[in-house]
Design a protein around this motif. Structure first.
Motif, PDB file in Angstrom:
ATOM      1  N   SER A 294       2.106   4.901  -6.559  1.00  0.00           N
ATOM      2  CA  SER A 294       1.036   5.853  -6.841  1.00  0.00           C
ATOM      3  C   SER A 294      -0.225   5.458  -6.080  1.00  0.00           C
ATOM      4  O   SER A 294      -0.410   4.288  -5.721  1.00  0.00           O
ATOM      5  N   ALA A 295      -1.092   6.426  -5.859  1.00  0.00           N
ATOM      6  CA  ALA A 295      -2.357   6.123  -5.190  1.00  0.00           C
ATOM      7  C   ALA A 295      -3.173   5.129  -5.992  1.00  0.00           C
ATOM      8  O   ALA A 295      -3.865   4.268  -5.428  1.00  0.00           O
ATOM      9  N   ASN A 296      -3.093   5.203  -7.335  1.00  0.00           N
ATOM     10  CA  ASN A 296      -3.827   4.251  -8.165  1.00  0.00           C
ATOM     11  C   ASN A 296      -3.283   2.839  -8.010  1.00  0.00           C
ATOM     12  O   ASN A 296      -4.035   1.864  -8.083  1.00  0.00           O
ATOM     13  N   THR A 297      -1.982   2.719  -7.790  1.00  0.00           N
ATOM     14  CA  THR A 297      -1.397   1.392  -7.596  1.00  0.00           C
ATOM     15  C   THR A 297      -1.854   0.779  -6.281  1.00  0.00           C
ATOM     16  O   THR A 297      -2.277  -0.383  -6.229  1.00  0.00           O
ATOM     17  N   VAL A 298      -1.786   1.539  -5.198  1.00  0.00           N
ATOM     18  CA  VAL A 298      -2.201   0.971  -3.909  1.00  0.00           C
ATOM     19  C   VAL A 298      -3.705   0.733  -3.864  1.00  0.00           C
ATOM     20  O   VAL A 298      -4.177  -0.132  -3.122  1.00  0.00           O
ATOM     21  N   ARG A 299      -4.459   1.473  -4.676  1.00  0.00           N
ATOM     22  CA  ARG A 299      -5.909   1.256  -4.745  1.00  0.00           C
ATOM     23  C   ARG A 299      -6.237  -0.197  -5.094  1.00  0.00           C
ATOM     24  O   ARG A 299      -7.209  -0.773  -4.598  1.00  0.00           O
ATOM     25  N   GLU A 300      -5.422  -0.802  -5.937  1.00  0.00           N
ATOM     26  CA  GLU A 300      -5.697  -2.151  -6.415  1.00  0.00           C
ATOM     27  C   GLU A 300      -5.078  -3.241  -5.544  1.00  0.00           C
ATOM     28  O   GLU A 300      -5.244  -4.421  -5.823  1.00  0.00           O
TER      29      GLU A 300
ATOM     30  N   GLY B 273      -7.315  -0.608  -0.681  1.00  0.00           N
ATOM     31  CA  GLY B 273      -5.940  -0.135  -0.715  1.00  0.00           C
ATOM     32  C   GLY B 273      -5.804   1.340  -0.423  1.00  0.00           C
ATOM     33  O   GLY B 273      -4.890   1.766   0.291  1.00  0.00           O
ATOM     34  N   VAL B 274      -6.712   2.148  -0.954  1.00  0.00           N
ATOM     35  CA  VAL B 274      -6.655   3.588  -0.701  1.00  0.00           C
ATOM     36  C   VAL B 274      -6.924   3.876   0.767  1.00  0.00           C
ATOM     37  O   VAL B 274      -6.219   4.676   1.400  1.00  0.00           O
ATOM     38  N   TYR B 275      -7.936   3.227   1.326  1.00  0.00           N
ATOM     39  CA  TYR B 275      -8.241   3.452   2.739  1.00  0.00           C
ATOM     40  C   TYR B 275      -7.078   3.029   3.628  1.00  0.00           C
ATOM     41  O   TYR B 275      -6.691   3.736   4.562  1.00  0.00           O
ATOM     42  N   THR B 276      -6.504   1.878   3.339  1.00  0.00           N
ATOM     43  CA  THR B 276      -5.478   1.335   4.219  1.00  0.00           C
ATOM     44  C   THR B 276      -4.155   2.051   4.100  1.00  0.00           C
ATOM     45  O   THR B 276      -3.478   2.295   5.098  1.00  0.00           O
ATOM     46  N   TRP B 277      -3.743   2.407   2.879  1.00  0.00           N
ATOM     47  CA  TRP B 277      -2.377   2.886   2.681  1.00  0.00           C
ATOM     48  C   TRP B 277      -2.264   4.359   2.306  1.00  0.00           C
ATOM     49  O   TRP B 277      -1.180   4.931   2.407  1.00  0.00           O
ATOM     50  N   ALA B 278      -3.347   4.997   1.852  1.00  0.00           N
ATOM     51  CA  ALA B 278      -3.189   6.338   1.272  1.00  0.00           C
ATOM     52  C   ALA B 278      -3.953   7.443   1.982  1.00  0.00           C
ATOM     53  O   ALA B 278      -3.700   8.620   1.733  1.00  0.00           O
TER      54      ALA B 278
END
Length: 356
Positions: free
Chosen positions: A283-289, A300-305
């Motif tokens: 989830s976007a919330n997971t990659v955020r962290e 995490g959001v910038y890099t992966w989402a």
């Protein structure tokens, strides 16, 4: 009188590759570098490069050194505004013996147009592809909370205010890959960061559907844009575009996060580093962290989402930019294996708990 070059971040991934490119292509250039610490073999490798000892916070030293040079390459810490202002101040008070305009080439990044601030396109494809020609008015009037925008404004305002005394260019690379060729750091940021996270998770990953796309450039192709701008500056500006419109994306290709994750997973699994070759959706919330190499959030959001889609229209048109380095797909295995060796020798950079 021949022009003199002052380069910062000469032991960094980008700055070091730019230094190596300039020295090899133009051994006749007079180059000075700002170094906080000097690698043991630096003088042997670059015997004709002058060294000024200091760091980005030594703004008076930077300004005084800039005043003795004609071309400044701001090669690292792209959001460090005090050093940027010091370089501009120095160029503007160059002595009467330094004829003609001073040139400043600044490093920025495609974070300025990344769509991470809204969740509209997290893990999804944003159809917008930014051009540094047709979208230049929008790019140069983006809000101050866009990454790199405050520093960009410092450069662009100075160029407008000082006319023929100061010519500026902003180089805005996307994700960078490939081995650096400088005297210090030779590793990129994003691919090693992705590698460490995948090994720690035990599988490849992407956000949501993974349809978001990032533009990429090989570090050698990026160095060619620097080289061409420096060569133009040596000619008093040449055919390059400077000032407000002197804005250069460097992209050579783009890849979806899903496709990148799938190929990286295949490579890491083939080398026995993760148990499965199939990446998983997070989830976007997971990659955020997720941990990363930047000092700002949400990394995490910038890099992966998110999407960072750009075209290097101005470099191709004004500088006859013709990239010829290996593609991301062609260089990915080498970059991943290099990242793994780095962890074995020095420990993890981005994931503190990672063990190999």
């Amino acid at each position: 009188m021949s022009s003199k070059i002052f380069l910062t971040a000469a032991t960094g991934y980008i700055g070091g590759t730019v230094l190596d490119t300039l020295v090899k292509r133009h051994p006749e250039y007079s180059i000075t570098v700002l170094l906080r610490s000097v690698p043991d073999y630096f003088a042997e490798r670059y015997p004709n490069v002058c060294i000024v000892r200091g760091d980005y916070d030594d703004t008076q030293l930077i300004a005084d050194t800039a005043a003795e040079h004609d071309i400044i390459i701001h090669g690292g810490k792209p959001k460090h505004i005090p050093s940027l202002k010091a370089q501009i101040a120095g160029l503007l008070r160059r002595g009467s013996c330094r004829a003609g305009a001073g040139f400043l080439i600044r490093l920025a990044g495609t974070g300025i147009i990344a769509d991470w601030q809204s969740d509209t396109y997290h893990g999804k494809l944003n159809p917008k592809i930014w051009s540094d020609i047709t979208d230049i008015d929008e790019i140069t009037s983006l809000p101050d909370d866009n990454l790199h925008r405050p520093a960009d404004k410092v450069v662009q305002t100075a160029a407008v205010s000082h006319g023929e005394k100061l010519k500026t260019a902003i180089i805005c690379p996307p994700g960078i890959y490939g081995p650096g060729r400088g005297p210090g750091n030779t590793r990129s940021l994003l691919v090693p960061e992705m590698c460490e996270n995948m090994i720690e998770l035990g599988h490849g990953f992407y956000a949501e559907s993974g349809a978001n796309r990032r533009s990429w450039v090989h570090v050698d192709d990026l160095a060619q844009i620097y080289l061409k701008l420096v060569e133009a500056a040596m000619e008093g500006g040449g055919d390059a575009v400077w000032g407000k419109e002197g804005y250069y994306f460097a992209s050579t290709q783009e890849v979806s996060q899903f496709d990148l994750a799938k190929e990286a997973s295949r490579i890491l699994h083939a080398h026995g580093l993760i148990p499965t070759a199939e990446p998983k959706s997070l989830s976007a919330n997971t990659v955020r962290e997720m941990r990363g190499g930047s000092s700002w959030e949400p990394m995490g959001v910038y890099t992966w989402a998110c999407n960072t889609r750009t075209r290097a229209d101005r470099a191709r048109e004004a500088l006859t930019y013709a990239p010829d380095a290996p593609s991301l797909a062609g260089a990915l295995e080498g970059d991943l294996l290099d990242a793994i060796e780095h962890v074995k020798l020095h420990g993890p950079t981005y994931c503190p708990d990672l063990r190999l």
